[in-house]
Enzyme design. Structure first.
Site, PDB file in Angstrom:
ATOM      1  N   ASN A 255     -14.801  -0.187  -3.483  1.00  0.00           N
ATOM      2  CA  ASN A 255     -14.126  -0.812  -2.334  1.00  0.00           C
ATOM      3  C   ASN A 255     -13.096  -1.871  -2.728  1.00  0.00           C
ATOM      4  OD1 ASN A 255     -13.961  -1.940   0.573  1.00  0.00           O
ATOM      5  ND2 ASN A 255     -14.776  -3.666  -0.607  1.00  0.00           N
TER       6      ASN A 255
ATOM      7  N   TYR B 189       0.807  -0.415  -4.691  1.00  0.00           N
ATOM      8  CA  TYR B 189      -0.533  -0.367  -4.070  1.00  0.00           C
ATOM      9  C   TYR B 189      -0.748   1.003  -3.415  1.00  0.00           C
ATOM     10  CZ  TYR B 189      -3.936  -1.447  -0.298  1.00  0.00           C
ATOM     11  OH  TYR B 189      -4.988  -1.437   0.594  1.00  0.00           O
TER      12      TYR B 189
ATOM     13  N   LYS C  30      -3.479   4.033  -4.269  1.00  0.00           N
ATOM     14  CA  LYS C  30      -4.398   4.607  -3.279  1.00  0.00           C
ATOM     15  C   LYS C  30      -4.219   6.130  -3.198  1.00  0.00           C
ATOM     16  CE  LYS C  30      -6.439   0.820  -1.814  1.00  0.00           C
ATOM     17  NZ  LYS C  30      -7.843   0.553  -2.166  1.00  0.00           N
TER      18      LYS C  30
ATOM     19  N   THR D 269      -9.294  -8.733   7.977  1.00  0.00           N
ATOM     20  CA  THR D 269      -9.952  -9.314   6.793  1.00  0.00           C
ATOM     21  C   THR D 269      -8.991 -10.317   6.152  1.00  0.00           C
ATOM     22  OG1 THR D 269      -9.022  -7.730   5.234  1.00  0.00           O
ATOM     23  CG2 THR D 269     -11.082  -7.090   6.303  1.00  0.00           C
TER      24      THR D 269
HETATM   25  N1  LIG Z   1      -7.903  -4.899   5.381  1.00  0.00           N
HETATM   26  C1  LIG Z   1      -7.179  -3.830   5.628  1.00  0.00           C
HETATM   27  O1  LIG Z   1      -6.432  -3.787   6.614  1.00  0.00           O
HETATM   28  C2  LIG Z   1      -7.243  -2.627   4.721  1.00  0.00           C
HETATM   29  C3  LIG Z   1      -6.516  -1.489   5.095  1.00  0.00           C
HETATM   30  C4  LIG Z   1      -6.564  -0.361   4.299  1.00  0.00           C
HETATM   31  C5  LIG Z   1      -7.339  -0.365   3.162  1.00  0.00           C
HETATM   32  N2  LIG Z   1      -8.050  -1.481   2.814  1.00  0.00           N
HETATM   33  C6  LIG Z   1      -8.853  -1.409   1.602  1.00  0.00           C
HETATM   34  O2  LIG Z   1     -10.198  -1.809   1.891  1.00  0.00           O
HETATM   35  C7  LIG Z   1     -10.757  -2.424   0.740  1.00  0.00           C
HETATM   36  C8  LIG Z   1     -11.330  -3.780   1.106  1.00  0.00           C
HETATM   37  O3  LIG Z   1     -10.283  -4.584   1.627  1.00  0.00           O
HETATM   38  P1  LIG Z   1     -10.556  -5.947   2.425  1.00  0.00           P
HETATM   39  O4  LIG Z   1      -9.483  -6.053   3.420  1.00  0.00           O
HETATM   40  O5  LIG Z   1     -11.977  -6.020   2.840  1.00  0.00           O
HETATM   41  O6  LIG Z   1     -10.270  -7.017   1.262  1.00  0.00           O
HETATM   42  P2  LIG Z   1     -10.647  -8.567   1.154  1.00  0.00           P
HETATM   43  O7  LIG Z   1     -11.111  -9.098   2.455  1.00  0.00           O
HETATM   44  O8  LIG Z   1      -9.506  -9.194   0.464  1.00  0.00           O
HETATM   45  O9  LIG Z   1     -11.911  -8.534   0.156  1.00  0.00           O
HETATM   46  C9  LIG Z   1     -11.716  -8.064  -1.156  1.00  0.00           C
HETATM   47  C10 LIG Z   1     -13.040  -8.035  -1.885  1.00  0.00           C
HETATM   48  O10 LIG Z   1     -12.794  -7.517  -3.192  1.00  0.00           O
HETATM   49  C11 LIG Z   1     -13.141  -8.505  -4.193  1.00  0.00           C
HETATM   50  N3  LIG Z   1     -12.161  -8.378  -5.278  1.00  0.00           N
HETATM   51  C12 LIG Z   1     -10.829  -8.594  -5.230  1.00  0.00           C
HETATM   52  N4  LIG Z   1     -10.271  -8.370  -6.440  1.00  0.00           N
HETATM   53  C13 LIG Z   1     -11.293  -7.989  -7.258  1.00  0.00           C
HETATM   54  C14 LIG Z   1     -11.346  -7.639  -8.628  1.00  0.00           C
HETATM   55  N5  LIG Z   1     -10.274  -7.630  -9.409  1.00  0.00           N
HETATM   56  N6  LIG Z   1     -12.553  -7.322  -9.150  1.00  0.00           N
HETATM   57  C15 LIG Z   1     -13.667  -7.341  -8.381  1.00  0.00           C
HETATM   58  N7  LIG Z   1     -13.665  -7.667  -7.085  1.00  0.00           N
HETATM   59  C16 LIG Z   1     -12.488  -7.998  -6.529  1.00  0.00           C
HETATM   60  C17 LIG Z   1     -13.104  -9.847  -3.443  1.00  0.00           C
HETATM   61  O11 LIG Z   1     -13.972 -10.841  -3.988  1.00  0.00           O
HETATM   62  P3  LIG Z   1     -13.515 -11.877  -5.164  1.00  0.00           P
HETATM   63  O12 LIG Z   1     -12.327 -12.604  -4.665  1.00  0.00           O
HETATM   64  O13 LIG Z   1     -14.748 -12.724  -5.367  1.00  0.00           O
HETATM   65  O14 LIG Z   1     -13.237 -11.027  -6.371  1.00  0.00           O
HETATM   66  C18 LIG Z   1     -13.639  -9.415  -2.077  1.00  0.00           C
HETATM   67  O15 LIG Z   1     -15.047  -9.289  -2.102  1.00  0.00           O
HETATM   68  C19 LIG Z   1      -9.638  -2.453  -0.316  1.00  0.00           C
HETATM   69  O16 LIG Z   1      -9.745  -1.330  -1.154  1.00  0.00           O
HETATM   70  C20 LIG Z   1      -8.380  -2.347   0.517  1.00  0.00           C
HETATM   71  O17 LIG Z   1      -7.313  -1.805  -0.226  1.00  0.00           O
HETATM   72  C21 LIG Z   1      -8.024  -2.613   3.576  1.00  0.00           C
END
Ligand SMILES: NC(=O)c1ccc[n+]([C@@H]2O[C@H](COP(=O)([O-])OP(=O)(O)OC[C@H]3O[C@@H](n4cnc5c(N)ncnc54)[C@H](OP(=O)(O)O)[C@@H]3O)[C@@H](O)[C@H]2O)c1
Length: 256
Positions: A98, A163, A167, A198
């Site tokens: 994730n 990015y 993906k 998020t």
């Molecule tokens: N939010 C959206 O709108 C959206 C849309 C499409 C896809 N996504 C995808 O959904 C997934 C989760 O996104 P999110 O929005 O929940 O992100 P988020 O709120 O920024 O959370 C990211 C999580 O990943 C961890 N992380 C970041 N870099 C890391 C690294 N190098 N190694 C290990 N852990 C890491 C962070 O914790 P730490 O800071 O402690 O490392 C945190 O737990 C991602 O793959 C993102 O691309 C999100």
């Protein structure tokens, strides 16, 4: 369908799930969903304190959970994450790739360092983590991998060229691995969220968020909790005939 088969559809008890990036956002919501479905959960992210807090929170929900500080870009961390999971819980049944690095840069200002970091975290890390977990996934009777991708891989995504490319590569990896692992009983799928509320989303300017919301039929951001149903479907017995697929949870509207 009888009652016991029905009751077992989304039951994750006696299964161990690793969720990278499980300390906040979508990953934390998924970790909560897995704990509530009965799984033992390992959350992994860079910050040790965040890992401890998330694991404590998951235990308060009534589950078994640990947090393992892990940087997806550090290859040595990946084997250590799997080793710690196996030492604590005896195996790995489900791996949720994730965590991601949301590199957003205009083309023309791209640096090799930024490009390399994006590759290391968004592609190399998840791929090598699957490889580290592979012997344990092969040993599981309920093995599944879920790769978190993005609608960015489907739509015109200015500023997100790298990015979105990572993906798209993860989607291709998903399909190849699904075919390669089918004889080992490991299902591999991907979930492509639309705009979700998020930290990652909130780093965007409001105008950009409004644009993304305007591109959905439902006309709003998703909550992280709204990703849980699809994730559970793809990784539980409810999805036993689903492999090699990408499910869009995007509020409608992503052109395919
Ligand atoms: N939010 C959206 O709108 C959206 C849309 C499409 C896809 N996504 C995808 O959904 C997934 C989760 O996104 P999110 O929005 O929940 O992100 P988020 O709120 O920024 O959370 C990211 C999580 O990943 C961890 N992380 C970041 N870099 C890391 C690294 N190098 N190694 C290990 N852990 C890491 C962070 O914790 P730490 O800071 O402690 O490392 C945190 O737990 C991602 O793959 C993102 O691309 C999100």
């Amino acid at each position: 369908m009888d009652r016991s088969s029905f009751d077992g559809l989304f039951d994750m008890s006696e299964r161990t799930v690793i969720v990278t990036g499980g300390t906040r956002g979508i990953g934390l919501a998924l970790a909560e969903g897995y704990v509530l479905a009965g799984a033992r959960v390992v959350v992994a992210s860079r910050k040790a304190e965040a890992c401890d807090q998330a694991a404590e929170h998951l235990r308060e929900l009534g589950g078994e959970a640990i947090g393992v500080p892990t940087h997806l870009g550090e290859v040595d961390d990946l084997g250590a994450l799997v080793e710690r999971t196996v030492a604590e819980f005896g195996g790995v049944d489900v791996l949720v790739n994730n965590a991601a690095n949301p590199l957003a840069q205009p083309f023309g200002q791209m640096t090799v360092d930024a490009l390399t970091k994006s590759f290391d975290v968004n592609l190399r890390g998840p791929v090598m983590l699957v490889q580290e977990a592979l012997p344990h996934l092969k040993a599981s009777e309920h093995a599944a991998v879920l790769n978190m991708v993005s609608i960015g891989a489907f739509i015109f995504a200015p500023m997100l060229s790298i990015y979105a490319s990572m993906k798209a590569a993860m989607m291709s990896f998903t399909r190849s691995m699904a075919a390669e692992f089918v004889r080992d009983g490991i299902r591999v799928n991907a979930l492509a969220p639309g705009p979700v509320d998020t930290d990652m989303m909130r780093k965007n300017p409001q105008e950009a968020i409004d644009g993304m919301v305007g591109g959905t039929l439902l006309g709003r951001l998703a909550t992280p909790d709204e990703m849980v149903g699809a994730a559970l479907l793809l990784t539980s017995d409810a999805g036993s005939y689903i492999t090699g697929q990408v499910i869009l949870v995007d509020g409608g509207g992503t052109p395919r």
